[in-house]
Design an enzyme around this catalytic site. Structure first.
Site, PDB file in Angstrom:
ATOM      1  N   CYS A  76      22.450  -6.427   9.240  1.00 54.56           N
ATOM      2  CA  CYS A  76      23.191  -5.169   8.975  1.00 54.56           C
ATOM      3  C   CYS A  76      22.462  -4.055   9.824  1.00 54.56           C
ATOM      4  O   CYS A  76      22.738  -3.959  11.025  1.00 54.56           O
ATOM      5  CB  CYS A  76      23.163  -4.871   7.323  1.00 54.56           C
ATOM      6  N   HIS A 163      25.856  -9.956   5.521  1.00 51.99           N
ATOM      7  CA  HIS A 163      24.691 -10.123   4.876  1.00 51.99           C
ATOM      8  C   HIS A 163      24.395 -11.738   4.311  1.00 51.99           C
ATOM      9  O   HIS A 163      25.048 -12.076   3.551  1.00 51.99           O
ATOM     10  CB  HIS A 163      24.603  -9.391   3.527  1.00 51.99           C
ATOM     11  N   GLU A 165      22.050 -13.265   3.499  1.00 56.95           N
ATOM     12  CA  GLU A 165      21.229 -13.520   2.295  1.00 56.95           C
ATOM     13  C   GLU A 165      21.856 -13.412   0.827  1.00 56.95           C
ATOM     14  O   GLU A 165      21.298 -13.613  -0.224  1.00 56.95           O
ATOM     15  CB  GLU A 165      19.921 -12.622   2.320  1.00 56.95           C
TER      16      GLU A 165
END
Length: 188
Positions: A76, A163, A165
């Site tokens: 990001c 993202h 994660e």
């Protein structure tokens, strides 16, 4: 070990947790940590530049992106930092993303190995890379962001706008695992 430079993003601890699930040691450190301090620790094999709200508060990360000899993954804001460091263009997203986004991988590569050509990812940003730096290749795109992922043509430096994660991202763990392989922390 992977160090995660904390740029103040809401998901920084999820990066740490995701790496722990992969059994990869990691540590969250301030984004002001000097590159020399990072590179003198021989246990560190890679750097992740986390997301965050403000590129101006992450100026040290520009130096790290340009000068590190270690592999780097920008997520990001970290992706935007890498682009800015190498002369890319950052701009306001045409459509602010706080939702799922369909990602299209251009071709299999180190970061997207064993990842489908299309997958859904979680995006959470107002700004994005609108022009990749000249020495980078675009690895993935979406219908609303032309540079969802990129890689330096000669160095092991990667950036993703979405993202990996976050659990809402399909194959996110595989993408993080692939970065760990680039760092030499996981075998094939």
């Amino acid at each position: 070990m992977i160090v995660i430079l904390n740029n103040g993003g809401q998901y920084v601890h999820r990066i740490h947790r995701s790496l722990r699930y992969l059994k990869i040691p990691s540590k969250i450190i301030p984004n002001s940590t000097p590159l020399a301090e990072i590179e003198e620790n021989k246990e560190i094999k890679g750097i992740i530049l986390s997301g965050g709200p403000d590129i101006e508060k992450a100026s040290n990360c520009l130096d790290i992106a340009l000068n590190s000899k270690l592999p780097i993954l920008g997520i990001c804001l970290g992706h935007q930092i890498i682009a800015k460091a190498y002369g890319g263009e950052i701009g306001r997203a045409e459509s602010e993303e706080y939702a799922h986004s369909k990602i299209f991988v251009k071709e299999e590569n180190d970061l997207f190995k064993n990842v489908p050509k299309e997958f859904t990812a979680w995006a959470s940003h107002k700004d994005e890379v609108v022009g990749a730096p000249l020495n980078f290749e675009i690895l993935a795109y979406s219908n609303i962001c032309e540079v969802e992922a990129m890689k330096h043509k000669e160095k092991p430096i990667y950036g993703v706008q979405f993202h990996p994660e976050v659990s809402h991202t399909e194959n996110g763990a595989e993408i993080l695992k692939n970065f760990c392989k680039v760092c030499g922390l996981l075998g094939e």
